[in-house]
Design a protein around this motif. Structure first.
Motif, PDB file in Angstrom:
ATOM      1  N   HIS A  27      31.459  65.353  57.094  1.00 19.57           N
ATOM      2  CA  HIS A  27      30.677  65.409  58.434  1.00 19.57           C
ATOM      3  C   HIS A  27      29.366  65.336  58.223  1.00 19.57           C
TER       4      HIS A  27
ATOM      5  N   PRO B  26      39.043  60.475  56.039  1.00 19.42           N
ATOM      6  CA  PRO B  26      37.449  60.441  56.757  1.00 19.42           C
ATOM      7  C   PRO B  26      37.525  61.696  57.715  1.00 19.42           C
ATOM      8  N   TRP B  27      38.706  61.792  58.191  1.00 18.74           N
ATOM      9  CA  TRP B  27      38.603  63.103  59.359  1.00 18.74           C
ATOM     10  C   TRP B  27      40.015  63.539  59.432  1.00 18.74           C
TER      11      TRP B  27
ATOM     12  N   ALA C 180      30.146  57.189  56.175  1.00 21.07           N
ATOM     13  CA  ALA C 180      30.910  58.326  55.862  1.00 21.07           C
ATOM     14  C   ALA C 180      32.582  57.895  55.464  1.00 21.07           C
ATOM     15  N   ASN C 181      32.906  56.879  56.302  1.00 22.92           N
ATOM     16  CA  ASN C 181      34.112  56.371  56.023  1.00 22.92           C
ATOM     17  C   ASN C 181      34.512  55.569  54.636  1.00 22.92           C
TER      18      ASN C 181
ATOM     19  N   ARG D 114      28.190  61.775  58.132  1.00 18.31           N
ATOM     20  CA  ARG D 114      28.437  61.129  59.302  1.00 18.31           C
ATOM     21  C   ARG D 114      27.338  61.416  60.033  1.00 18.31           C
ATOM     22  N   ARG D 115      26.963  62.489  60.163  1.00 25.73           N
ATOM     23  CA  ARG D 115      25.975  63.079  61.077  1.00 25.73           C
ATOM     24  C   ARG D 115      24.734  62.320  60.583  1.00 25.73           C
TER      25      ARG D 115
ATOM     26  N   GLY E 269      26.014  58.033  60.110  1.00 23.29           N
ATOM     27  CA  GLY E 269      27.208  57.523  60.741  1.00 23.29           C
ATOM     28  C   GLY E 269      28.422  57.235  60.327  1.00 23.29           C
ATOM     29  N   ALA E 270      29.315  56.667  61.042  1.00 24.73           N
ATOM     30  CA  ALA E 270      30.850  56.778  60.795  1.00 24.73           C
ATOM     31  C   ALA E 270      31.202  55.726  59.615  1.00 24.73           C
ATOM     32  N   GLU E 271      30.364  54.612  59.694  1.00 23.52           N
ATOM     33  CA  GLU E 271      30.767  53.479  58.601  1.00 23.52           C
ATOM     34  C   GLU E 271      30.332  54.172  57.251  1.00 23.52           C
TER      35      GLU E 271
END
Length: 323
Positions: A173, A195-196, A184-185, A176-177, A180-182
Motif C-alpha cells: 500500500h 497486489p491487493w 506496486a503491482n 502504491r501510495r 502508483g499501482a504499476e
C-alpha cells in the motif's frame, strides 16, 4: 534520491515479519530499473536482538538510524508482560522513538501497534493489530479506536497493520501510495503475492462458541446450532430457554454480548464458511444448509460480516492441495 526505510527490531521480534519491509520495498523500481527504496535494520544500541524463535540476530545500525529515515517500521515484536500489563515502554525504547523526524512516516506491523500506542503516537487515531489481541489493545489504550476487521489502517503519517502477512499488504500500500499501482503491482509480482487482497482481517478471525453449560441461554443456543437449516425466531429461542422473549433477550445479551439475531447471523456465516472450505456444494445449497434460505441473502450477510463474497472466500481457503 532513494527513500530510506529504517526497520526497528526490538527483543521478541518475529523473524518472518522482520523481513517483510526489505522483501517488499527492495522490489520497487522506477521505469529505468532504479531502486526506489533502501532498507536498513537497527536495534537499540546496535545490540544483538533476541527473536521470538530459538535464535538471536545481529544488525549493523543502532537507533540513530531512525533520525535519518523517511519511513520507520517497527517490526512485529511479542509484547512484553510489562507492556501488556501496564501499557508502558522502557525509557530506552521511548528515547529511540523520539529520534524519528516529525516529517517521517512511522509504521507498526501486527502487535508492534502496542509499541506505538504506548508511546502516545496513536492517541485519537484509529489503529489495528492482530485480531487475537485487539480486545486487550482496546482496554489498554482507550484513547485509540481499534478496528480488528481490517488489514491495515492509514492515518497519513502513522500506519498500522493487522497480523502476519498483513504487513505485506501495508508495505505494498505504501509503495502504491508513493509511486502508483504499476510500481506496486510489479513489486507484488516479484514477491509472488497478490497486489491487493479483498476483504480484511475479519475473514481470518475465529469465532469460538461459548462453552459455559451453566449459562441460562446455553440450551437454546445449543438447540439453534443443531437446527441452523430451519427458520429460527426469537419466540422459539425463548421457548427453548423457558423464558419470556423480554427476559431471554436481556439474559442473552448479558451472557453472549450481542443480540440473538446478531449471534444467529454470525453462527450461520460460520456454518457457511465451513461448508465453503470443506465441500463443493453450490452457494445456493450452502445458503439453505446454513439457514439463509437464498444465495442472495447469504452473499449479503457474508460480505457484510467478512468483507468478501462467498466465491472469493472459497478460492482463498479451499484451494486444492498441490495447486
Amino acid at each position: 534520491m532513494t527513500h530510506l526505510v529504517a526497520v526497528l527490531a526490538l527483543d521478541g521480534v518475529i523473524p518472518f515479519d522482520l523481513g517483510i519491509p526489505a522483501r517488499v520495498f527492495r522490489e520497487a523500481y522506477d521505469a529505468d530499473g532504479a531502486a526506489l527504496y533502501s532498507v536498513s535494520t537497527c536495534s537499540l544500541g546496535g545490540r544483538p536482538v533476541r527473536t521470538s524463535q530459538d535464535f538471536a540476530i545481529t544488525v549493523e545500525h543502532d537507533e540513530q538510524l531512525l533520525a535519518q529515515a523517511d519511513t520507520v517500521v517497527v517490526a512485529t515484536q511479542e509484547p512484553t508482560p510489562e507492556l501488556l500489563a501496564t501499557g508502558t515502554l522502557p525509557d530506552e525504547v521511548l528515547a529511540a522513538l523520539r529520534l524519528v523526524r516529525p516529517a517521517a512516516r512511522i509504521v507498526s506491523l501486527c502487535t508492534s501497534a502496542f509499541v506505538l500506542a504506548a508511546a502516545g503516537l496513536l492517541d485519537g487515531r484509529t489503529a489495528t493489530t492482530h485480531w487475537k489481541l485487539s480486545g486487550a489493545f482496546g482496554e489498554l489504550f482507550p484513547h485509540v479506536s481499534v478496528d480488528p476487521d481490517v488489514l491495515f489502517v492509514d492515518n497519513g503519517q502513522v500506519l498500522t497493520s493487522a497480523g502476519g502477512a498483513a504487513g505485506i499488504d501495508l508495505c505494498l500500500h505504501l509503495v502504491r501510495r508513493d509511486h502508483g499501482a504499476e510500481v506496486a503491482n510489479g513489486a507484488a509480482r516479484r514477491c509472488v503475492v497478490a497486489p491487493w487482497r479483498d476483504g480484511g482481517q475479519a475473514q481470518f478471525i475465529e469465532h469460538p462458541l461459548p462453552v459455559d453449560p451453566d449459562s441460562s441461554t446455553a440450551g437454546a443456543r445449543a438447540w439453534a446450532l443443531a437446527h441452523l437449516d430451519e427458520p429460527i425466531g426469537l419466540l422459539e429461542l425463548a421457548r427453548h430457554a423457558n423464558m419470556s422473549v423480554r427476559t431471554f433477550s436481556r439474559r442473552f445479551r448479558a451472557e453472549v454480548g450481542e443480540s440473538p439475531a446478531q449471534w444467529l447471523i454470525q453462527r450461520r456465516v460460520d456454518s457457511a464458511r465451513r461448508l465453503l472450505e470443506t465441500s463443493d456444494l453450490t452457494v445456493d445449497h450452502i445458503a439453505a444448509a446454513a439457514g439463509f434460505g437464498s444465495g442472495t441473502l447469504l452473499r449479503k450477510h457474508f460480505h457484510a460480516t467478512l468483507g468478501v463474497a462467498p466465491g472469493a472466500y472459497r478460492r482463498t481457503f479451499s484451494a486444492p492441495v498441490g495447486t
